[in-house]
Enzyme design. Structure first.
Site, mmCIF file in Angstrom:
data_model
loop_
_atom_site.group_PDB
_atom_site.id
_atom_site.type_symbol
_atom_site.label_atom_id
_atom_site.label_comp_id
_atom_site.label_asym_id
_atom_site.label_seq_id
_atom_site.Cartn_x
_atom_site.Cartn_y
_atom_site.Cartn_z
ATOM 1 C CG HIS A 282 -0.109 -0.250 2.462
ATOM 2 N ND1 HIS A 282 0.473 -1.468 2.744
ATOM 3 C CD2 HIS A 282 0.284 0.584 3.443
ATOM 4 C CE1 HIS A 282 1.162 -1.362 3.873
ATOM 5 N NE2 HIS A 282 1.056 -0.140 4.298
ATOM 6 C CB CYS A 283 4.185 2.061 0.532
ATOM 7 S SG CYS A 283 3.645 1.753 2.184
ATOM 8 C CB ILE A 284 6.079 0.655 -3.814
ATOM 9 C CG1 ILE A 284 6.977 0.395 -2.611
ATOM 10 C CG2 ILE A 284 6.942 0.997 -5.029
ATOM 11 C CD1 ILE A 284 7.815 1.562 -2.188
ATOM 12 C CG ASP A 287 3.515 6.058 -0.677
ATOM 13 O OD1 ASP A 287 4.362 5.560 0.082
ATOM 14 O OD2 ASP A 287 2.287 6.054 -0.434
#
Ligand code: SAJ
Length: 477
Positions: A282-284, A287
């Site tokens: 849920h980041c790369i 973001d």
């Protein structure tokens, strides 16, 4: 840790600074997920009285019972902190008023229209506003676009009649948690901090110095927000590059794993990234889109981000094509074939399936008419498009009735030698299966198939997806 012999000239003389110095400050962490729980425990273990806030009763109960639901946060550490009275959890957000320092560690996902979804931050901020009092330090840790802390949080907090930089303090400090990383945790991962003013930066630096070995201060909150986005855009773009190299190698008949492995022997000027089935977590995947979204509003197109996002998002389709070509080489169709997908978590040795590329791989194979099952020791069940799947065991019997095994996540717990020996056909999107043990046929992410001693006679034909003639080269027989 702060250097007492060299006091920070920007550190404001105030009660909070004193309470940080004598370790009596109360610390509130909003959001007890993989970032917030780790942060809370790291400060609790340093003797700071920490109160964790979450809307999820179950999380709060688990923490107060001395248990952990985050694999990287040891239950024993949580229990010890609860026992010592330095860690507690609550759903009562009014208690934020008791806190001297508050970190906001809530998700910042994307909306359905792929725009920043700041609803969680907004909800947390509303609670902070209601409990705000003079002397508090508020720190946003959730990844966001450059400028948000200064442009959104500061005015919101000052609406309470308190002046940032004198009555209260405000900073941004990006979370840096690498799920599954056994070497780097909160205490030994350098912490970047940026304040909306020098006093806020100094007091936030002093606070983090209690539990974190190295605190790196930048000139503003926006700079700290941008640092995080550079870190994650760096990964997204480089993973996108190596995935595009996989697509190139597919057309060149080369094994991208071999190419990357050889390039990685260069001792300088190169950093290896692994090609794979796509980009999860849920980041790369998300973001960098906060950055491109912000830049579009400044009339700039962040082309690297957009291209990398496109390439990475395309990889599950490519893996589906690869499976079709591999089955076709054995005169089988995807439709009606039994396919076992190994791994549905977004990366090895984690239990998180958010944005996992394996889900899109499964979706495509099901749409093509395959009978798909998955195995993942970390994920017991998974719902895809309203259909509930349950993880199966990777046994010789299961492998023997499988027409094609697809490696989507290279968990260390999988019996890779058994897979190599018993699977009749493997499409290995993670370069995880020991090639020298393959008995039948293995298709790497790109390049020629690897034929074991029990492989069926080589065939030639035309790949229906691309009209490219394929044949299993002689050197692999
Ligand atoms: N992946 C590849 N090839 C690679 C590396 C990763 O395909 O060479 C894939 C993974 O399988 C996964 C996705 O990319 O699906 C993201 O993996 P990741 O490890 O880069 O990302 P996260 O979200 O698990 O953790 C990262 C942190 N990881 C590392 O730095 C190694 C770090 O970037 C951030 O602290 C964290 O995201 C965050 O919360 O932002």
């Amino acid at each position: 840790m702060q250097d007492a012999t060299h006091p920070d000239p920007h550190l404001p003389a105030c009660d909070l600074a004193d309470r940080i110095a004598d370790r009596t400050c109360r610390y509130g962490v909003i959001g007890l997920g993989y970032v917030g729980l780790a942060l809370a425990e790291a400060f609790a273990r340093r003797g700071i009285r920490v109160l964790g806030f979450d809307i999820d009763d179950a999380k709060v109960s688990e923490v107060n019972a001395g248990r952990s639901y985050i694999p990287d946060v040891q239950a024993g550490d949580v229990a010890a902190a609860v026992e010592a009275g330095t860690l507690e959890a609550t759903t009562d957000l009014r208690r934020l008023a008791e806190m001297d320092v508050i970190s906001i560690c809530v998700p910042t996902p994307l909306s359905k229209s792929r725009d920043p979804d700041l609803s969680y931050v907004d909800a947390a901020l509303k609670s902070v506003e209601r409990a705000l009092r003079p002397g508090q330090l508020i720190i946003l840790e959730s990844t966001t676009y450059p400028g948000m802390t200064q442009e959104v949080l500061e005015p919101r907090l000052q609406r309470q009649g308190l002046k940032v930089g004198s009555d209260i303090w405000l900073a941004f400090s990006p979370e840096r948690v690498d799920p599954g990383n056994q070497r780097f945790g909160v205490a030994n991962t350098p912490k970047v901090v940026g304040g909306v003013d020098a006093g806020s930066a100094a007091i936030a630096t002093a606070f983090y110095g209690i539990a974190i070995e190295h605190v790196h201060r930048v000139s503003s909150a926006a700079a700290a927000e941008m640092v995080k986005l550079l870190e994650n855009t760096f990964r997204s773009v480089n993973i996108g590059l190596v995935n595009e190299v996989a697509l190139m190698c597919d057309r060149l008949g080369l094994d991208v794993g071999e190419i990357v492995e050889a390039a990685a022997t260069k001792p300088y000027g190169f950093m290896a990234f692994e090609p794979g089935p796509g980009l999860g977590g849920h980041c790369i995947p998300l973001d960098p889109i906060y950055l491109s979204w912000k830049l579009r509003r400044l009339d700039y197109t962040a082309r690297f981000i957009e291209l990398a996002t496109e390439i990475n998002a395309n990889m599950p389709r490519y893996v589906g094509e690869r499976v079709a070509a591999a089955l076709n080489a054995q005169s089988r169709a995807v439709r009606g074939s039994r396919i076992l997908v190994l791994g549905v978590a977004y990366k090895r040795d984690v239990d998180d399936t958010r944005e996992s590329p394996a889900i899109e791989v499964i979706r495509r194979l099901v749409e093509a008419g395959a009978d798909v099952v998955y195995a993942d020791p970390y994920v017991e069940t998974l719902t895809i498009d309203d259909r509930l799947f349950a993880s199966v065991a990777v046994t010789a019997e299961e492998l023997a009735v499988t027409d094609c095994v697809v490696v989507a996540t290279d968990h260390g717990a999988f019996p890779w030698s058994d897979v190599a020996r018993h699977a009749r056909l493997i499409v290995d999107a993670r370069d995880a299966v020991p090639r020298d043990e393959v008995r039948h046929v293995l298709w790497p992410l790109s390049g020629p198939a690897v034929l074991g001693p029990q492989a069926p006679a080589p065939q030639t034909g035309t790949d229906p997806q691309t009209d490219r003639v394929f044949q299993v080269p002689r050197e692999n027989q």
